[in-house]
Enzyme design. Sequence first.
Site, PDB file in Angstrom:
ATOM      1  N   SER A 123      -1.410  59.026   6.188  1.00  0.00           N
ATOM      2  CA  SER A 123      -2.256  57.825   6.230  1.00  0.00           C
ATOM      3  C   SER A 123      -1.372  56.583   6.188  1.00  0.00           C
ATOM      4  O   SER A 123      -0.621  56.382   5.227  1.00  0.00           O
ATOM      5  CB  SER A 123      -3.201  57.809   5.031  1.00  0.00           C
ATOM      6  OG  SER A 123      -3.748  56.509   4.900  1.00  0.00           O
ATOM      7  N   HIS A 127      -3.288  59.075  10.569  1.00  0.00           N
ATOM      8  CA  HIS A 127      -4.610  58.806   9.988  1.00  0.00           C
ATOM      9  C   HIS A 127      -4.716  57.314   9.680  1.00  0.00           C
ATOM     10  O   HIS A 127      -3.849  56.746   9.007  1.00  0.00           O
ATOM     11  CB  HIS A 127      -4.746  59.630   8.699  1.00  0.00           C
ATOM     12  CG  HIS A 127      -6.073  59.531   8.008  1.00  0.00           C
ATOM     13  ND1 HIS A 127      -7.161  60.318   8.349  1.00  0.00           N
ATOM     14  CD2 HIS A 127      -6.486  58.752   6.979  1.00  0.00           C
ATOM     15  CE1 HIS A 127      -8.184  60.029   7.544  1.00  0.00           C
ATOM     16  NE2 HIS A 127      -7.813  59.083   6.712  1.00  0.00           N
ATOM     17  N   ASP A 138      -7.042  54.376   8.041  1.00  0.00           N
ATOM     18  CA  ASP A 138      -8.162  54.115   7.128  1.00  0.00           C
ATOM     19  C   ASP A 138      -8.712  52.715   7.362  1.00  0.00           C
ATOM     20  O   ASP A 138      -8.050  51.719   7.056  1.00  0.00           O
ATOM     21  CB  ASP A 138      -7.681  54.253   5.680  1.00  0.00           C
ATOM     22  CG  ASP A 138      -7.449  55.707   5.297  1.00  0.00           C
ATOM     23  OD1 ASP A 138      -8.381  56.509   5.472  1.00  0.00           O
ATOM     24  OD2 ASP A 138      -6.339  56.024   4.841  1.00  0.00           O
ATOM     25  N   MET A 147     -11.477  50.026   6.352  1.00  0.00           N
ATOM     26  CA  MET A 147     -12.397  49.706   5.241  1.00  0.00           C
ATOM     27  C   MET A 147     -12.914  48.282   5.407  1.00  0.00           C
ATOM     28  O   MET A 147     -12.165  47.389   5.823  1.00  0.00           O
ATOM     29  CB  MET A 147     -11.665  49.807   3.900  1.00  0.00           C
ATOM     30  CG  MET A 147     -10.995  51.148   3.671  1.00  0.00           C
ATOM     31  SD  MET A 147     -10.323  51.267   1.995  1.00  0.00           S
ATOM     32  CE  MET A 147      -9.320  52.745   2.139  1.00  0.00           C
ATOM     33  N   HIS A 171     -10.540  56.955  10.370  1.00  0.00           N
ATOM     34  CA  HIS A 171     -11.513  57.210   9.304  1.00  0.00           C
ATOM     35  C   HIS A 171     -12.242  55.901   9.013  1.00  0.00           C
ATOM     36  O   HIS A 171     -11.665  54.972   8.443  1.00  0.00           O
ATOM     37  CB  HIS A 171     -10.719  57.714   8.088  1.00  0.00           C
ATOM     38  CG  HIS A 171     -11.534  58.016   6.873  1.00  0.00           C
ATOM     39  ND1 HIS A 171     -10.959  58.298   5.645  1.00  0.00           N
ATOM     40  CD2 HIS A 171     -12.878  58.104   6.673  1.00  0.00           C
ATOM     41  CE1 HIS A 171     -11.900  58.531   4.760  1.00  0.00           C
ATOM     42  NE2 HIS A 171     -13.081  58.408   5.348  1.00  0.00           N
ATOM     43  N   MET A 188     -14.518  53.802   7.043  1.00  0.00           N
ATOM     44  CA  MET A 188     -15.213  53.596   5.761  1.00  0.00           C
ATOM     45  C   MET A 188     -15.891  52.239   5.839  1.00  0.00           C
ATOM     46  O   MET A 188     -15.514  51.265   5.174  1.00  0.00           O
ATOM     47  CB  MET A 188     -14.201  53.678   4.611  1.00  0.00           C
ATOM     48  CG  MET A 188     -13.756  55.110   4.339  1.00  0.00           C
ATOM     49  SD  MET A 188     -12.243  55.207   3.371  1.00  0.00           S
ATOM     50  CE  MET A 188     -11.048  54.981   4.686  1.00  0.00           C
ATOM     51  N   MET A 248     -13.824  64.297   1.358  1.00  0.00           N
ATOM     52  CA  MET A 248     -13.037  63.416   0.490  1.00  0.00           C
ATOM     53  C   MET A 248     -12.782  64.100  -0.850  1.00  0.00           C
ATOM     54  O   MET A 248     -13.702  64.658  -1.459  1.00  0.00           O
ATOM     55  CB  MET A 248     -13.773  62.092   0.230  1.00  0.00           C
ATOM     56  CG  MET A 248     -13.948  61.187   1.437  1.00  0.00           C
ATOM     57  SD  MET A 248     -12.409  60.654   2.215  1.00  0.00           S
ATOM     58  CE  MET A 248     -11.566  59.836   0.867  1.00  0.00           C
ATOM     59  N   ASP A 292      -8.957  64.713   2.366  1.00  0.00           N
ATOM     60  CA  ASP A 292      -8.347  63.383   2.246  1.00  0.00           C
ATOM     61  C   ASP A 292      -8.466  62.886   0.808  1.00  0.00           C
ATOM     62  O   ASP A 292      -9.576  62.739   0.292  1.00  0.00           O
ATOM     63  CB  ASP A 292      -9.102  62.442   3.199  1.00  0.00           C
ATOM     64  CG  ASP A 292      -8.529  61.045   3.267  1.00  0.00           C
ATOM     65  OD1 ASP A 292      -7.510  60.767   2.614  1.00  0.00           O
ATOM     66  OD2 ASP A 292      -9.124  60.222   3.994  1.00  0.00           O
TER      67      ASP A 292
HETATM   68  C1  DX5 Z   1      -8.851  56.742   0.696  1.00  0.00           C
HETATM   69  C2  DX5 Z   1      -8.326  57.013   2.087  1.00  0.00           C
HETATM   70  C3  DX5 Z   1      -7.191  57.953   2.116  1.00  0.00           C
HETATM   71  C4  DX5 Z   1      -5.970  57.497   1.383  1.00  0.00           C
HETATM   72  C5  DX5 Z   1      -5.196  58.698   0.940  1.00  0.00           C
HETATM   73  O1  DX5 Z   1     -10.067  56.079   0.783  1.00  0.00           O
HETATM   74  O2  DX5 Z   1      -9.330  57.542   2.909  1.00  0.00           O
HETATM   75  O3  DX5 Z   1      -6.858  58.321   3.453  1.00  0.00           O
HETATM   76  O4  DX5 Z   1      -5.137  56.678   2.146  1.00  0.00           O
HETATM   77  O5  DX5 Z   1      -4.162  58.276   0.112  1.00  0.00           O
HETATM   78  P1  DX5 Z   1      -3.480  59.254  -0.938  1.00  0.00           P
HETATM   79  O6  DX5 Z   1      -2.891  60.385  -0.145  1.00  0.00           O
HETATM   80  O7  DX5 Z   1      -2.440  58.392  -1.562  1.00  0.00           O
HETATM   81  O8  DX5 Z   1      -4.542  59.709  -1.883  1.00  0.00           O
HETATM   82 ZN    ZN Z   2      -8.775  58.408   4.937  1.00  0.00          ZN
END
Ligand code: DX5
Ligand code: ZN
Length: 233
Positions: free
Chosen positions: A24, A47, A49, A51, A80, A82, A153, A191
Amino acid sequence: MRAAVPGGGRTEKEDLPVVKIAPSILSADFCMLDRDLKAIESADWVHVDVMDGMFVPNITVGIPVVRSLRAHTNMFMDVHLMIDKPDRYVEDFAAAGADLLSVHLEAAGPPYVRRALDLMGSCGVKKGIALRPVTKAEAVEPYIEELDLVLVMTVEPGFGGQKFMPEQLDTIARVRQLIDRYNPGCLLEVDGGINPETARQVVDAGAEVLVAGSAVYGSDDIPGAIAALRGEN
Ligand code: DX5
Ligand code: ZN
């Protein structure tokens, strides 16, 4: 040309499952994304993320960053989302170069999940559904036959570097059963809080794509950290 989703399967050695590692970039240095993308070339996917400060209490990156990443890498880009009502942005993320989009079941009512999946189909982007820890595995059942990926998750979404939730091993195992029963070609991604130790646990429960942020970018030896997540050292 979009990358194909690489197949699953098992290695010839013993019973080691073939897992894909998806670092990520949330844990990368956003001023050094080119360097940090090159650093993960031994992984399988990247990956991303996304948000929005609404679905989760954090804001990260969006469409322009996906477009820039696409210009710098041929890696399979696993995005991903969110964000609230993600159907609004499926076409934009697909046009920016995402290979696969995951939308959260909790981010929109069923008609909007339906719309998001239909848009993914018409854009030619792979279809993923993500589940928060509170959501039961069975919630994915109405969609599972058409999915390319289910994302379970193992932390509450929003931030990297959180502690793995072992109670999610049960959800992973239940999603594994649903996939095996209804759509064996669908991938199971996990994840949150993944490190070499939790990687082994989630793979034993049925996961085949492992997202890892801090375990990869927090390491001085990124290729070594990726190999360790595969169980190779
Ligand atoms: C959290 C994200 C993850 C995050 C994982 O909301 O979706 O992808 O970056 O990070 P680690 O591996 O540090 O838990
Ligand atoms: Zn993620």
